[in-house]
Design a protein around this motif. Sequence first.
Motif, PDB file in Angstrom:
ATOM      1  N   THR A 129       0.859  -1.185   0.000  1.00  0.00           N
ATOM      2  CA  THR A 129       0.000   0.000   0.000  1.00  0.00           C
ATOM      3  C   THR A 129       0.894   1.233   0.000  1.00  0.00           C
ATOM      4  OG1 THR A 129      -1.920   1.016   1.052  1.00  0.00           O
ATOM      5  CG2 THR A 129      -0.230   0.197   2.538  1.00  0.00           C
TER       6      THR A 129
ATOM      7  N   TRP B  21      -2.337   6.276  -1.273  1.00  0.00           N
ATOM      8  CA  TRP B  21      -3.582   5.503  -1.456  1.00  0.00           C
ATOM      9  C   TRP B  21      -4.456   5.617  -0.212  1.00  0.00           C
ATOM     10  CZ3 TRP B  21      -6.980   1.915   0.267  1.00  0.00           C
ATOM     11  CH2 TRP B  21      -7.865   1.365  -0.664  1.00  0.00           C
TER      12      TRP B  21
ATOM     13  N   ARG C  93      -8.072   7.667  -0.133  1.00  0.00           N
ATOM     14  CA  ARG C  93      -9.288   6.839  -0.021  1.00  0.00           C
ATOM     15  C   ARG C  93      -9.969   6.938   1.331  1.00  0.00           C
ATOM     16  NH1 ARG C  93     -10.197   3.224  -4.674  1.00  0.00           N
ATOM     17  NH2 ARG C  93      -8.449   3.784  -6.002  1.00  0.00           N
TER      18      ARG C  93
ATOM     19  N   ARG D  26      -4.293  -5.856   3.257  1.00  0.00           N
ATOM     20  CA  ARG D  26      -4.196  -4.412   3.028  1.00  0.00           C
ATOM     21  C   ARG D  26      -5.565  -3.741   2.908  1.00  0.00           C
ATOM     22  NH1 ARG D  26      -2.467  -3.291  -3.280  1.00  0.00           N
ATOM     23  NH2 ARG D  26      -4.235  -4.378  -4.223  1.00  0.00           N
TER      24      ARG D  26
ATOM     25  N   LEU E 271     -19.554  -6.902   7.997  1.00  0.00           N
ATOM     26  CA  LEU E 271     -18.491  -6.550   8.941  1.00  0.00           C
ATOM     27  C   LEU E 271     -18.556  -7.535  10.092  1.00  0.00           C
ATOM     28  CD1 LEU E 271     -19.096  -2.770   9.486  1.00  0.00           C
ATOM     29  CD2 LEU E 271     -16.847  -3.717   9.166  1.00  0.00           C
TER      30      LEU E 271
ATOM     31  N   GLY F 265     -15.782  -3.795   2.288  1.00  0.00           N
ATOM     32  CA  GLY F 265     -15.603  -2.343   2.265  1.00  0.00           C
ATOM     33  C   GLY F 265     -16.621  -1.596   1.425  1.00  0.00           C
ATOM     34  N   ARG F 266     -16.876  -2.105   0.214  1.00  0.00           N
ATOM     35  CA  ARG F 266     -17.794  -1.383  -0.683  1.00  0.00           C
ATOM     36  C   ARG F 266     -19.213  -1.344  -0.150  1.00  0.00           C
ATOM     37  NH1 ARG F 266     -15.802  -2.823  -6.769  1.00  0.00           N
ATOM     38  NH2 ARG F 266     -13.703  -2.100  -6.349  1.00  0.00           N
TER      39      ARG F 266
ATOM     40  N   VAL G 109     -20.172  -1.657   2.986  1.00  0.00           N
ATOM     41  CA  VAL G 109     -20.218  -0.795   4.169  1.00  0.00           C
ATOM     42  C   VAL G 109     -20.216   0.671   3.746  1.00  0.00           C
ATOM     43  CG1 VAL G 109     -18.972  -0.098   6.250  1.00  0.00           C
ATOM     44  CG2 VAL G 109     -19.086  -2.508   5.632  1.00  0.00           C
TER      45      VAL G 109
ATOM     46  N   MET H  61     -15.175   6.629  10.333  1.00  0.00           N
ATOM     47  CA  MET H  61     -14.895   5.355   9.642  1.00  0.00           C
ATOM     48  C   MET H  61     -14.102   5.602   8.361  1.00  0.00           C
ATOM     49  SD  MET H  61     -17.910   6.608   8.763  1.00  0.00           S
ATOM     50  CE  MET H  61     -19.394   5.926   9.450  1.00  0.00           C
ATOM     51  N   ASN H  62     -14.305   6.755   7.756  1.00  0.00           N
ATOM     52  CA  ASN H  62     -13.630   7.088   6.505  1.00  0.00           C
ATOM     53  C   ASN H  62     -14.008   8.536   6.206  1.00  0.00           C
ATOM     54  OD1 ASN H  62     -13.142   7.565   3.750  1.00  0.00           O
ATOM     55  ND2 ASN H  62     -13.290   5.394   3.253  1.00  0.00           N
TER      56      ASN H  62
ATOM     57  N   ASN I 288     -10.044   4.313  12.338  1.00  0.00           N
ATOM     58  CA  ASN I 288     -11.365   3.942  12.853  1.00  0.00           C
ATOM     59  C   ASN I 288     -11.187   3.236  14.202  1.00  0.00           C
ATOM     60  OD1 ASN I 288     -13.785   2.666  13.440  1.00  0.00           O
ATOM     61  ND2 ASN I 288     -14.140   1.934  11.354  1.00  0.00           N
TER      62      ASN I 288
END
Length: 337
Positions: free
Chosen positions: A39, A43, A47, A162, A202, A229-230, A232, A266-267, A294
Motif C-alpha cells: 500500500t 492511497w 481513499r 491491506r 463486517l 468495504g464497498r 459498508v 470510519m472514513n 477507525n
Amino acid sequence: MNKLINGRTPLYRAVITGYGSFAPAKTLKNEELAKMVDTSDEWITTRTGIKARHITTDNESSAFLATEAAKKALAEANLDVGDIEIIVVATITPEMVFPSTASFVQRTLGAKKAWVFDLAAACTGFVYALSIVQQFIESGRFKNALVIGAETLTKITDWTDRTSCILFGDGAGAIVLEQSNDGRRGILYSTMHSDGERWEALNCQAYGSRYPVTKPLADPKKIYMQINGREVYQQAIRRIVETVNHCMDHCSLTIDEITMLISHQMNARIIESASKRLNLPAEKVFINISEYGNTSAASVPIAFDECVRKGKIKRGDIIILVAFGAGLTWGANIIEF
Ligand SMILES: CC(C)(COP(=O)(O)OP(=O)(O)OC[C@H]1O[C@@H](n2cnc3c(N)ncnc32)[C@H](O)[C@@H]1OP(=O)(O)O)[C@@H](O)C(=O)NCCC(=O)NCCS
C-alpha cells in the motif's frame, strides 16, 4: 433553545458534565504500514483520510484505555468516583469473554456504588449507550452515568490484509452524564436502528459460541475482522443521511441551528459525502480520523472530546452525534451541550 420533543418535555434531562479521551502512545504511520503490506501513504490518505493510528502494546488492554479516559472525564465533571451510579463500556474488543470490561473499570476506579455492563453494538456502541442511559436519567431512576467507548481493534486486525489493516486503531473516550432539571440542555433526542440481515458485511467470527476457542478453526483468518468495504461504504452514507434527516425533522431543527456534526470516524470520504448530501458546510463537520483511524465505539467520544477542547463547540450549541457499524447498527443523538 427549548424544543418539545414529540410533544414531550421530560422532567429531567441527561446533561454532559465531563468528557475525556485517551490513546496509546505508540503510533503507526501510513509510511510504516507501507513497509508491511502493498500500500502507500497516498492511497490510504486519498481513499480514507487516515494518516496514522494509535496502537496498544501487549500490556495495554481495553479496560486500561477505558479507565484512563474515564479519569479525565470524571475530573472534568468534578464527580466523585464514589457517587457514580452506572458505568457502561461500549466495546467489541472487551477485556475478556467475561466479566465485562466495565467490571474492571469499576474496580480500578473504585466506583463501589455503580452497577456496570458492556454494550456490543460495534461502531454505534457509544451512541446506543448514550441513548440507554438517557432513559434512566430522564425517568429520574438514576442521577448520573459514566459512558465509555473503548477499543483495541489492532489486536484483531489481520496485518497481512491491506484492504482492512489500513483502517483501524485503538483508543477510548468517555462522557459523564448528570441529571438536570433545567429542561433545556442535555440529550434532546436519540434514534437507534439495526439490520441483522447484513451481519456479514463486517464481522469477527472467532471466538464466540459458533467457533469456540476450544476447537481448531477451519479458517484461521476468522480470528480477524473481515469487512466488505464497498457494501459498508454505501450503507454508511445512506444510513447517516437518513438518520440525521430524521433527527432534524423530529426535532424541527434547521441546518443553521446545528453547530457541529460529530460522526463516527470510519472514513473521511464517507463523512464528507454524507455531509454534502445533508448540505452541511465543512466547518460544521468534525473530522479527526487522520490521527486515529477507525476506533469503532471509541471514535465518537474521542472526537467529541477533541472538538470541545479545540474550542469548536461550546455550551448551548446543538450537536449531532451519529454512528454506523457492524450488526448492522446505526443511530444518532441530538444534544444541546
Ligand atoms: C475499504 C475502503 C477504503 C476501500 O476503498 P475503495 O475506494 O472502495 O477501494 P476498492 O475496495 O474499490 O479497491 C480499489 C483498488 O484498490 C486496491 N486496494 C485495496 N486496498 C488497498 C490498499 N490498502 N492499498 C493499495 N491498494 C488497495 C484494491 O485491490 C482495488 O484494486 P483493483 O481495482 O485492482 O481490484 C472503503 O471501501 C471503505 O472505507 N469502506 C468502509 C470501511 C469499513 O468497513 N469501515 C468499518 C465500518 S464503520
